[in-house]
Design a protein around this motif. Sequence first.
Motif, PDB file in Angstrom:
ATOM      1  N   LYS A   1       4.774   2.907   7.898  1.00 19.04           N
ATOM      2  CA  LYS A   1       4.949   1.987   9.024  1.00 19.04           C
ATOM      3  C   LYS A   1       3.601   1.466   9.522  1.00 19.04           C
ATOM      4  CE  LYS A   1       7.345   1.598  13.467  1.00 19.04           C
ATOM      5  NZ  LYS A   1       8.136   2.312  14.498  1.00 19.04           N
ATOM      6  N   MET A   2       2.609   2.352   9.566  1.00 17.21           N
ATOM      7  CA  MET A   2       1.268   1.943  10.011  1.00 17.21           C
ATOM      8  C   MET A   2       0.683   0.890   9.072  1.00 17.21           C
ATOM      9  SD  MET A   2      -0.473   5.536  11.228  1.00 17.21           S
ATOM     10  CE  MET A   2      -2.102   4.798  11.514  1.00 17.21           C
ATOM     11  N   LEU A   3       0.820   1.112   7.785  1.00 15.48           N
ATOM     12  CA  LEU A   3       0.253   0.157   6.831  1.00 15.48           C
ATOM     13  C   LEU A   3       1.037  -1.151   6.805  1.00 15.48           C
ATOM     14  CD1 LEU A   3      -0.928   2.278   3.765  1.00 15.48           C
ATOM     15  CD2 LEU A   3      -2.316   1.036   5.413  1.00 15.48           C
ATOM     16  N   ARG A   4       2.354  -1.078   7.002  1.00 14.63           N
ATOM     17  CA  ARG A   4       3.119  -2.319   7.067  1.00 14.63           C
ATOM     18  C   ARG A   4       2.712  -3.141   8.297  1.00 14.63           C
ATOM     19  NH1 ARG A   4       7.194  -1.771   3.143  1.00 14.63           N
ATOM     20  NH2 ARG A   4       7.523   0.412   2.607  1.00 14.63           N
ATOM     21  N   GLY A   5       2.430  -2.444   9.377  1.00 13.74           N
ATOM     22  CA  GLY A   5       1.934  -3.126  10.570  1.00 13.74           C
ATOM     23  C   GLY A   5       0.588  -3.780  10.319  1.00 13.74           C
ATOM     24  N   LEU A   6      -0.275  -3.070   9.580  1.00 13.57           N
ATOM     25  CA  LEU A   6      -1.581  -3.638   9.225  1.00 13.57           C
ATOM     26  C   LEU A   6      -1.397  -4.877   8.351  1.00 13.57           C
ATOM     27  CD1 LEU A   6      -4.687  -3.470   9.180  1.00 13.57           C
ATOM     28  CD2 LEU A   6      -4.482  -1.945   7.191  1.00 13.57           C
ATOM     29  N   SER A   7      -0.418  -4.829   7.454  1.00 12.90           N
ATOM     30  CA  SER A   7      -0.159  -5.968   6.579  1.00 12.90           C
ATOM     31  C   SER A   7       0.224  -7.213   7.388  1.00 12.90           C
ATOM     32  CB  SER A   7       0.954  -5.639   5.580  1.00 12.90           C
ATOM     33  OG  SER A   7       1.200  -6.730   4.721  1.00 12.90           O
ATOM     34  N   VAL A   8       1.061  -7.020   8.410  1.00 10.01           N
ATOM     35  CA  VAL A   8       1.460  -8.145   9.264  1.00 10.01           C
ATOM     36  C   VAL A   8       0.230  -8.771   9.922  1.00 10.01           C
ATOM     37  CG1 VAL A   8       2.716  -8.782  11.371  1.00 10.01           C
ATOM     38  CG2 VAL A   8       3.785  -7.270   9.678  1.00 10.01           C
ATOM     39  N   LYS A   9      -0.672  -7.921  10.403  1.00  5.86           N
ATOM     40  CA  LYS A   9      -1.894  -8.423  11.047  1.00  5.86           C
ATOM     41  C   LYS A   9      -2.784  -9.156  10.042  1.00  5.86           C
ATOM     42  CE  LYS A   9      -2.074  -4.690  14.473  1.00  5.86           C
ATOM     43  NZ  LYS A   9      -2.781  -3.440  14.858  1.00  5.86           N
ATOM     44  N   LYS A  10      -2.895  -8.592   8.847  1.00  6.61           N
ATOM     45  CA  LYS A  10      -3.725  -9.206   7.809  1.00  6.61           C
ATOM     46  C   LYS A  10      -3.181 -10.577   7.406  1.00  6.61           C
ATOM     47  CE  LYS A  10      -7.102  -6.313   6.745  1.00  6.61           C
ATOM     48  NZ  LYS A  10      -8.515  -6.740   6.701  1.00  6.61           N
ATOM     49  N   ARG A  11      -1.862 -10.640   7.220  1.00  9.85           N
ATOM     50  CA  ARG A  11      -1.264 -11.911   6.827  1.00  9.85           C
ATOM     51  C   ARG A  11      -1.449 -12.962   7.927  1.00  9.85           C
ATOM     52  NH1 ARG A  11       2.615 -12.756   2.803  1.00  9.85           N
ATOM     53  NH2 ARG A  11       3.119 -10.534   2.773  1.00  9.85           N
ATOM     54  N   ARG A  12      -1.246 -12.549   9.171  1.00  9.76           N
ATOM     55  CA  ARG A  12      -1.419 -13.464  10.302  1.00  9.76           C
ATOM     56  C   ARG A  12      -2.862 -13.987  10.357  1.00  9.76           C
ATOM     57  NH1 ARG A  12       1.709 -15.930  14.607  1.00  9.76           N
ATOM     58  NH2 ARG A  12       0.114 -16.892  15.899  1.00  9.76           N
ATOM     59  N   ALA A  13      -3.815 -13.084  10.188  1.00  8.74           N
ATOM     60  CA  ALA A  13      -5.229 -13.486  10.227  1.00  8.74           C
ATOM     61  C   ALA A  13      -5.549 -14.446   9.083  1.00  8.74           C
ATOM     62  CB  ALA A  13      -6.126 -12.248  10.154  1.00  8.74           C
ATOM     63  N   PHE A  14      -4.970 -14.190   7.914  1.00  7.62           N
ATOM     64  CA  PHE A  14      -5.210 -15.072   6.766  1.00  7.62           C
ATOM     65  C   PHE A  14      -4.609 -16.449   7.025  1.00  7.62           C
ATOM     66  CE2 PHE A  14      -3.737 -16.658   2.541  1.00  7.62           C
ATOM     67  CZ  PHE A  14      -4.996 -17.006   2.057  1.00  7.62           C
ATOM     68  N   TYR A  15      -3.387 -16.482   7.535  1.00  6.92           N
ATOM     69  CA  TYR A  15      -2.750 -17.767   7.835  1.00  6.92           C
ATOM     70  C   TYR A  15      -3.567 -18.543   8.872  1.00  6.92           C
ATOM     71  CZ  TYR A  15       1.618 -16.692   5.306  1.00  6.92           C
ATOM     72  OH  TYR A  15       2.559 -16.416   4.336  1.00  6.92           O
ATOM     73  N   GLU A  16      -4.027 -17.840   9.904  1.00  9.03           N
ATOM     74  CA  GLU A  16      -4.826 -18.502  10.941  1.00  9.03           C
ATOM     75  C   GLU A  16      -6.108 -19.080  10.352  1.00  9.03           C
ATOM     76  OE1 GLU A  16      -5.333 -15.618  14.034  1.00  9.03           O
ATOM     77  OE2 GLU A  16      -3.365 -16.027  14.933  1.00  9.03           O
ATOM     78  N   SER A  17      -6.682 -18.374   9.374  1.00  6.79           N
ATOM     79  CA  SER A  17      -7.919 -18.862   8.749  1.00  6.79           C
ATOM     80  C   SER A  17      -7.690 -20.132   7.937  1.00  6.79           C
ATOM     81  CB  SER A  17      -8.518 -17.779   7.835  1.00  6.79           C
ATOM     82  OG  SER A  17      -7.807 -17.683   6.605  1.00  6.79           O
ATOM     83  N   GLN A  18      -6.423 -20.405   7.598  1.00 11.67           N
ATOM     84  CA  GLN A  18      -6.094 -21.582   6.781  1.00 11.67           C
ATOM     85  C   GLN A  18      -5.699 -22.801   7.612  1.00 11.67           C
ATOM     86  OE1 GLN A  18      -6.685 -21.464   3.340  1.00 11.67           O
ATOM     87  NE2 GLN A  18      -7.607 -19.625   4.196  1.00 11.67           N
ATOM     88  N   LEU A  19      -5.529 -22.631   8.923  1.00 11.85           N
ATOM     89  CA  LEU A  19      -5.183 -23.768   9.775  1.00 11.85           C
ATOM     90  C   LEU A  19      -6.309 -24.802   9.739  1.00 11.85           C
ATOM     91  CD1 LEU A  19      -3.525 -22.027  12.867  1.00 11.85           C
ATOM     92  CD2 LEU A  19      -2.420 -23.056  10.868  1.00 11.85           C
ATOM     93  N   GLY A  20      -5.925 -26.049   9.597  1.00  9.52           N
ATOM     94  CA  GLY A  20      -6.909 -27.122   9.459  1.00  9.52           C
ATOM     95  C   GLY A  20      -7.210 -27.480   8.020  1.00  9.52           C
ATOM     96  N   ASN A  21      -6.829 -26.593   7.073  1.00  7.19           N
ATOM     97  CA  ASN A  21      -7.049 -26.873   5.660  1.00  7.19           C
ATOM     98  C   ASN A  21      -5.944 -27.756   5.101  1.00  7.19           C
ATOM     99  OD1 ASN A  21      -9.310 -25.287   5.749  1.00  7.19           O
ATOM    100  ND2 ASN A  21      -8.426 -23.548   4.649  1.00  7.19           N
ATOM    101  N   THR A  22      -6.304 -28.613   4.173  1.00  5.96           N
ATOM    102  CA  THR A  22      -5.318 -29.447   3.488  1.00  5.96           C
ATOM    103  C   THR A  22      -4.982 -28.801   2.153  1.00  5.96           C
ATOM    104  OG1 THR A  22      -6.154 -31.446   4.565  1.00  5.96           O
ATOM    105  CG2 THR A  22      -4.861 -31.744   2.549  1.00  5.96           C
ATOM    106  N   LEU A  23      -3.715 -28.418   1.996  1.00  7.18           N
ATOM    107  CA  LEU A  23      -3.275 -27.657   0.823  1.00  7.18           C
ATOM    108  C   LEU A  23      -2.009 -28.285   0.253  1.00  7.18           C
ATOM    109  CD1 LEU A  23      -3.772 -24.126   2.420  1.00  7.18           C
ATOM    110  CD2 LEU A  23      -5.216 -25.121   0.644  1.00  7.18           C
TER     111      LEU A  23
END
Length: 444
Positions: free
Chosen positions: A362-384
């Motif tokens: 459960k702890m690692l799945r929670g970390l995964s959610v945070k990691k994915r969110r941070a990655f998505y946020e880092s892609q805002l503004g990018n044209t893909l």
Amino acid sequence: MNVDKKVAFYTLGCKLNFSETSTIARNFVNEGFERVEFEEKADIYVINTCSVTDNADKRFKSIVKSALKKNEEAFVIGVGCYAQLKPEELAAVDGVDLVLGATEKFNVTSYINDLTKNDIGEVHSCEIEDADFYVGSYSIGDRTRAFLKVQDGCDYKCTYCTIPLARGISRSDTLENVLKNAKEISEKGIKEIVLTGVNIGDYGKGEFGNKKHEHTFLELVQALDKVDGINRLRISSIEPNLLKDETIDFVSNSNIFVPHFHIPLQSGSDTLLKKMKRRYLRKVYTDRAAKIKEVMPNACIGVDVIVGFPGETDELFLETYNYLADLDISYLHVFTYSERPNTEAVEMDGAVPKKTRAKRSKMLRGLSVKKRRAFYESQLGNTLTVLFESENKEGYIHGFTENYVKVKTPWNPDLVNTLHTITLTKIDEDGLVRFDFVDAGVIA
């Protein structure tokens, strides 16, 4: 003989299983059977099994029951990894008529001259040492993406894993056949191919246990990059010690291979990596992730990790957790360790209580959610570029960018299997990037 006979398929497990189910299904169609969805009434149900987790074994019984509810006279066949490891156990499941192991599953139609129900399942299963030949396959289950099998089996001896027992030695398709299959896929209008296998970085070993590599994984990637008609090629899971800098550099300059890598870690503790008999230590993984981000800053990196391996103390688990928290990766696939018969790990001391395993997962799945969110946020503004898929999910159509950001937009059937270049601007409440063609002034 097979006219009007209907066959349905259910696949458990990995992308490799899906590619093999598709190939088996095409064999049935070529023999005159009609393929229908598993939810429909059929004369034959084929269940492709998995043995990676305990849960996959248990699900088999419920899938058999589900098939027989649709047609109590249906002929039920079990194939795949569980069928190879535990054929007698699987054959004893009420309602199962035929069980085929690793070498027999691709010849399933030759075993069904009579569709009369059996009192107990008939077993045809080889010794795994006989699984020394290669059968190429690919899936074309939807119009958007195909899984292309390039390699099978594994020569690694990880202490938790039954795959070498279920699939045999490492062996590969010929480069010529891989390219032929890739061309066939592209001609069907499918936009993306995902390379799959048990240990694809080991690509190049021939049949019959030939340890010599006829070609390297890099040569495979270079050859596929030249196939006309493919919009995207994606590398599925590849071992960190087999993902070489030359391959990473090549992908970074490719117009077809996408900046997305899924690399198994399994543990962030060198102590546990040694107990697992992995062929690398943590530094190799750190170096691979750093190299990818150096040449492809927007690349997506997915990580497999196991929790609850024997001997995983609180300190060793936290070592993994903190390592992953600090690493520039995008998401996790978390596996809770389960005891598998005939593996070294099952005999090891230091079993972790089930409740502790669940808590760590459960702890690692929670970390995964945070990691994915941070990655998505880092892609805002990018044209893909987004490739939209075929399913209507609660009024939305979903798709993935080349670097595996999941995007949704209001359902429009005209978008299915089309590529669109968009600028990512906002993340919705469900954590997905939302794009509205109308708001953006774009007519899809």
